[in-house]
Design a protein around this motif. Structure first.
Motif, PDB file in Angstrom:
ATOM      1  N   ARG A   1     -18.507  -9.894 -46.256  1.00 54.49           N
ATOM      2  CA  ARG A   1     -18.223 -11.261 -46.713  1.00 54.49           C
ATOM      3  C   ARG A   1     -18.097 -12.215 -45.532  1.00 54.49           C
ATOM      4  O   ARG A   1     -18.583 -13.347 -45.578  1.00 54.49           O
ATOM      5  N   VAL A   2     -17.463 -11.758 -44.460  1.00 58.88           N
ATOM      6  CA  VAL A   2     -17.361 -12.590 -43.259  1.00 58.88           C
ATOM      7  C   VAL A   2     -18.758 -12.868 -42.717  1.00 58.88           C
ATOM      8  O   VAL A   2     -19.094 -14.003 -42.359  1.00 58.88           O
ATOM      9  N   TRP A   3     -19.582 -11.813 -42.673  1.00 64.21           N
ATOM     10  CA  TRP A   3     -20.946 -11.946 -42.148  1.00 64.21           C
ATOM     11  C   TRP A   3     -21.753 -12.929 -42.985  1.00 64.21           C
ATOM     12  O   TRP A   3     -22.449 -13.805 -42.456  1.00 64.21           O
ATOM     13  N   CYS A   4     -21.653 -12.823 -44.310  1.00 60.51           N
ATOM     14  CA  CYS A   4     -22.403 -13.723 -45.197  1.00 60.51           C
ATOM     15  C   CYS A   4     -21.999 -15.181 -44.973  1.00 60.51           C
ATOM     16  O   CYS A   4     -22.821 -16.089 -45.083  1.00 60.51           O
ATOM     17  N   LEU A   5     -20.736 -15.398 -44.657  1.00 53.82           N
ATOM     18  CA  LEU A   5     -20.248 -16.758 -44.455  1.00 53.82           C
ATOM     19  C   LEU A   5     -20.893 -17.407 -43.229  1.00 53.82           C
ATOM     20  O   LEU A   5     -21.114 -18.618 -43.204  1.00 53.82           O
ATOM     21  N   PHE A   6     -21.237 -16.583 -42.227  1.00 52.24           N
ATOM     22  CA  PHE A   6     -21.774 -17.126 -40.982  1.00 52.24           C
ATOM     23  C   PHE A   6     -23.245 -16.761 -40.756  1.00 52.24           C
ATOM     24  O   PHE A   6     -23.757 -16.929 -39.659  1.00 52.24           O
ATOM     25  N   VAL A   7     -23.913 -16.275 -41.801  1.00 42.82           N
ATOM     26  CA  VAL A   7     -25.263 -15.743 -41.624  1.00 42.82           C
ATOM     27  C   VAL A   7     -26.230 -16.782 -41.060  1.00 42.82           C
ATOM     28  O   VAL A   7     -27.135 -16.449 -40.287  1.00 42.82           O
ATOM     29  N   ASP A   8     -26.040 -18.052 -41.426  1.00 38.36           N
ATOM     30  CA  ASP A   8     -26.948 -19.093 -40.933  1.00 38.36           C
ATOM     31  C   ASP A   8     -26.808 -19.329 -39.431  1.00 38.36           C
ATOM     32  O   ASP A   8     -27.684 -19.926 -38.810  1.00 38.36           O
ATOM     33  N   ARG A   9     -25.697 -18.866 -38.855  1.00 39.11           N
ATOM     34  CA  ARG A   9     -25.477 -19.059 -37.418  1.00 39.11           C
ATOM     35  C   ARG A   9     -25.775 -17.785 -36.629  1.00 39.11           C
ATOM     36  O   ARG A   9     -25.480 -17.715 -35.431  1.00 39.11           O
ATOM     37  N   LEU A  10     -26.316 -16.775 -37.299  1.00 38.16           N
ATOM     38  CA  LEU A  10     -26.567 -15.483 -36.643  1.00 38.16           C
ATOM     39  C   LEU A  10     -28.063 -15.172 -36.666  1.00 38.16           C
ATOM     40  O   LEU A  10     -28.531 -14.391 -37.493  1.00 38.16           O
ATOM     41  N   PRO A  11     -28.822 -15.754 -35.743  1.00 34.57           N
ATOM     42  CA  PRO A  11     -30.267 -15.538 -35.751  1.00 34.57           C
ATOM     43  C   PRO A  11     -30.676 -14.106 -35.424  1.00 34.57           C
ATOM     44  O   PRO A  11     -31.776 -13.683 -35.749  1.00 34.57           O
ATOM     45  N   GLY A  12     -29.794 -13.340 -34.799  1.00 32.54           N
ATOM     46  CA  GLY A  12     -30.144 -11.974 -34.406  1.00 32.54           C
ATOM     47  C   GLY A  12     -29.769 -10.931 -35.435  1.00 32.54           C
ATOM     48  O   GLY A  12     -29.570  -9.764 -35.091  1.00 32.54           O
TER      49      GLY A  12
ATOM     50  N   GLU B   1     -18.005  -3.092 -32.576  1.00 32.56           N
ATOM     51  CA  GLU B   1     -17.613  -4.042 -31.536  1.00 32.56           C
ATOM     52  C   GLU B   1     -18.639  -5.162 -31.402  1.00 32.56           C
ATOM     53  O   GLU B   1     -18.287  -6.329 -31.212  1.00 32.56           O
ATOM     54  N   GLY B   2     -19.920  -4.813 -31.525  1.00 31.44           N
ATOM     55  CA  GLY B   2     -20.975  -5.817 -31.448  1.00 31.44           C
ATOM     56  C   GLY B   2     -20.917  -6.788 -32.612  1.00 31.44           C
ATOM     57  O   GLY B   2     -21.177  -7.991 -32.451  1.00 31.44           O
ATOM     58  N   PHE B   3     -20.576  -6.276 -33.785  1.00 31.31           N
ATOM     59  CA  PHE B   3     -20.450  -7.134 -34.967  1.00 31.31           C
ATOM     60  C   PHE B   3     -19.353  -8.169 -34.764  1.00 31.31           C
ATOM     61  O   PHE B   3     -19.560  -9.379 -34.987  1.00 31.31           O
ATOM     62  N   GLU B   4     -18.185  -7.722 -34.335  1.00 30.02           N
ATOM     63  CA  GLU B   4     -17.071  -8.651 -34.139  1.00 30.02           C
ATOM     64  C   GLU B   4     -17.424  -9.687 -33.069  1.00 30.02           C
ATOM     65  O   GLU B   4     -17.154 -10.886 -33.221  1.00 30.02           O
ATOM     66  N   ARG B   5     -18.055  -9.235 -32.000  1.00 31.03           N
ATOM     67  CA  ARG B   5     -18.422 -10.155 -30.916  1.00 31.03           C
ATOM     68  C   ARG B   5     -19.413 -11.215 -31.402  1.00 31.03           C
ATOM     69  O   ARG B   5     -19.290 -12.404 -31.086  1.00 31.03           O
ATOM     70  N   ALA B   6     -20.404 -10.796 -32.210  1.00 27.65           N
ATOM     71  CA  ALA B   6     -21.414 -11.726 -32.714  1.00 27.65           C
ATOM     72  C   ALA B   6     -20.777 -12.786 -33.621  1.00 27.65           C
ATOM     73  O   ALA B   6     -21.133 -13.972 -33.557  1.00 27.65           O
ATOM     74  N   ILE B   7     -19.844 -12.356 -34.477  1.00 30.37           N
ATOM     75  CA  ILE B   7     -19.184 -13.310 -35.371  1.00 30.37           C
ATOM     76  C   ILE B   7     -18.365 -14.310 -34.567  1.00 30.37           C
ATOM     77  O   ILE B   7     -18.412 -15.526 -34.810  1.00 30.37           O
ATOM     78  N   ARG B   8     -17.632 -13.827 -33.582  1.00 28.10           N
ATOM     79  CA  ARG B   8     -16.776 -14.737 -32.783  1.00 28.10           C
ATOM     80  C   ARG B   8     -17.635 -15.727 -32.001  1.00 28.10           C
ATOM     81  O   ARG B   8     -17.231 -16.881 -31.826  1.00 28.10           O
ATOM     82  N   GLU B   9     -18.790 -15.294 -31.529  1.00 33.69           N
ATOM     83  CA  GLU B   9     -19.665 -16.213 -30.802  1.00 33.69           C
ATOM     84  C   GLU B   9     -20.262 -17.270 -31.716  1.00 33.69           C
ATOM     85  O   GLU B   9     -20.617 -18.372 -31.275  1.00 33.69           O
TER      86      GLU B   9
END
Length: 223
Positions: free
Chosen positions: A170-181, A213-221
């Motif tokens: 759910r967190v990922w879906c909220l920011f999916v537009d900002r996660l090009p990778g 760890e990579g998931f959390e880092r990507a969301i925070r960025e």
């Protein structure tokens, strides 16, 4: 005359109506088809999903326990908000349990589990070439995680991790537009699946920990 049922249809037929309702509503909540904060109406869900009110009501009880919906006195029932401050708590749990699950899957996976993981690996490898939508990629990510958890053959570990993976998605879906990778992040599952099917628990645990760890880092960025 009706043709033979597909495997997915056969599996659905084996599930209770309450379980089918639970999975359908759960996935709508996870993928934010039901938006955070939106009211939950039993009658509307029953009509849109084609289930009676009793299985929907049973499903909602489970979803409340899993923190996907919340009920407030005199106000009603709502999809829970996606609070980014929860990410640290979710990741804290997943950093411990995801490596354990990957290692146990590498040790315990049956021939049927390995066949399923290999099938998902092929799907991952073709996903980039097909240019699949973010929604499709997200569902593929969920399928990979759930297959790994099932391969642990520990129902308590599986249920716990499914619940936390749902919240993370759910967190990922909220920011999916900002996660090009996103495709690359999901592609990281390839080496993990190969390691599990090769029965290498130590390497599987290492890759799973790196993925969380990579998931959390990507969301925070992305915030």
């Amino acid at each position: 005359m009706n043709g033979p049922k597909s495997r997915s249809e056969e599996r659905q037929g084996e599930l209770s109506l309450a379980e089918q309702a639970y999975r359908a509503i759960r996935d709508r909540l996870i993928m934010l088809d039901i938006r955070p904060g939106a009211p939950i109406n039993e009658d509307q869900l029953s009509q849109s999903l084609g289930f009676g009110r009793t299985p929907v009501r049973e499903a909602l009880k489970r979803l409340q326990y899993e923190r996907l919906i919340a009920t407030f006195p005199r106000r009603g029932t709502f999809a829970t908000e996606v609070n980014i401050t929860d990410l640290a708590h979710i990741s804290e749990v997943r950093r411990q349990l995801e490596p354990m699950a990957a290692a146990q899957a590498a040790r315990r996976a049956t021939a049927a589990d390995r066949a399923r993981l290999t099938e998902l690996l092929r799907e991952l490898e073709s996903a980039g070439e097909q240019g699949r939508s973010p929604d499709d990629l997200m569902r593929l990510d969920l399928a990979v995680h759930r297959a790994i958890y099932a391969a642990t053959h520990n129902p308590y570990l599986e249920d716990t991790l499914v619940a936390y993976d749902n919240l993370a998605t759910r967190v990922w879906c909220l920011f999916v537009d900002r996660l090009p990778g996103m495709a690359g992040h999901i592609g990281e599952h390839g080496p993990l699946l190969r390691t599990i099917t090769a029965a290498d628990p130590d390497k599987a645990a290492e890759l799973a920990r790196s993925h969380v760890e990579g998931f959390e880092r990507a969301i925070r960025e992305a915030i």
